[in-house]
Design a protein around this motif. Structure first.
Motif, PDB file in Angstrom:
ATOM      1  N   ARG A  43       7.790 -35.732  -1.541  1.00 34.84           N
ATOM      2  CA  ARG A  43       6.918 -34.827  -0.642  1.00 34.84           C
ATOM      3  C   ARG A  43       5.575 -36.108  -0.150  1.00 34.84           C
ATOM      4  NH1 ARG A  43       7.051 -29.853   2.130  1.00 34.84           N
ATOM      5  NH2 ARG A  43       4.666 -29.149   2.271  1.00 34.84           N
ATOM      6  N   SER A  52       1.098 -32.242   4.291  1.00 37.27           N
ATOM      7  CA  SER A  52       2.214 -32.902   3.502  1.00 37.27           C
ATOM      8  C   SER A  52       3.588 -32.339   4.016  1.00 37.27           C
ATOM      9  CB  SER A  52       2.289 -32.247   2.217  1.00 37.27           C
ATOM     10  OG  SER A  52       1.092 -32.304   1.622  1.00 37.27           O
ATOM     11  N   GLU A  94      10.592 -32.328   1.023  1.00 36.30           N
ATOM     12  CA  GLU A  94      10.410 -31.689  -0.922  1.00 36.30           C
ATOM     13  C   GLU A  94       9.969 -32.858  -1.769  1.00 36.30           C
ATOM     14  OE1 GLU A  94      11.554 -29.169  -0.388  1.00 36.30           O
ATOM     15  OE2 GLU A  94      11.755 -29.016   1.967  1.00 36.30           O
ATOM     16  N   GLU A  95       9.938 -32.288  -2.787  1.00 38.35           N
ATOM     17  CA  GLU A  95       9.751 -32.344  -4.374  1.00 38.35           C
ATOM     18  C   GLU A  95      10.711 -33.458  -4.617  1.00 38.35           C
ATOM     19  OE1 GLU A  95       6.485 -32.758  -5.536  1.00 38.35           O
ATOM     20  OE2 GLU A  95       5.738 -31.326  -4.731  1.00 38.35           O
TER      21      GLU A  95
END
Length: 211
Positions: free
Chosen positions: A200, A193, A196-197
């Motif tokens: 992601r 993964s 960043e959220e």
């Protein structure tokens, strides 16, 4: 102190005095303005009067999640119903049915996830024991899981043949876990993964050969 009646030359002054008496902040009380003040008989000044009551924590009761969702559906103007289908001490699964379930699922389940998040906040407010809320509609969760598993296997074969990594669209943690789990034992590719959220993404790439 859970309740006070406060007076002042203005409403703001009365509220400030009441908060001082209660030792609370503005967001911790409910305020009722009894009188806004101003001139009374013969031009004499009349105090503003307010009632301040301490907000009480909302405890989740049986049926509260369904009532919360029904209220949301009404505000959204959609025709849908919900009912608990599975429940234990740690989790509650709620199934949504009705004419407008497609609207409530949204694009790739985005609306369903948002409703699930909001319901979780409402149900767990004031609780010491956290209860996980899981929403589903038209068996969407299982169908989405099967779709992601098929996608992962198909893309893994492509990466294994071409050697070129493939980066998928942003997904939530639950969907990324499905991809990782599906390909964790694949002999030729691996998943990671990146980003960043909430952006992601899962990258499928060929495994590096051990020297």
């Amino acid at each position: 102190m859970d309740f006070v009646e406060a007076k002042g030359k203005t409403v703001d002054e009365a509220i400030f005095k009441g908060l001082e008496q209660m030792g609370l902040s503005l967001d911790e009380v409910e305020i009722e303005i009894v009188h806004e003040g101003g001139k009374g008989i013969f031009g004499l000044g009349k105090n503003a009067v307010v009632h301040l009551a301490k907000k009480q924590p909302v405890q989740a009761e049986k049926g509260a999640p369904e009532a919360f969702l029904s209220g949301l559906f009404e505000r959204m103007g959609v025709e849908a119903e919900c009912a608990a289908v599975e429940e234990d001490e740690k989790a509650l699964k709620i199934e949504i049915t009705g004419k407008d379930t497609a609207v409530l699922i949204g694009r790739r389940g985005d609306t369903l996830d948002a409703l699930q998040y909001l319901t979780g906040l409402a149900v767990n407010k004031g609780r010491e024991d956290y209860k996980k809320i899981m929403l589903d509609a038209e068996n969407y969760r299982e169908k989405r899981e099967r779709t992601l598993e098929k996608l992962a296997k198909r893309l893994a074969n492509t990466v294994a043949k071409t050697g070129k990594p493939i980066t998928l669209e942003p997904m939530n943690p639950y969907e990324r876990r499905i991809l990782h789990a599906t390909l964790q034992n694949h002999p030729r590719v691996e998943t990671v993964s990146e980003g960043e959220e909430p952006y992601r993404r899962v990258v499928i790439r060929r495994k590096r050969r051990e020297s």
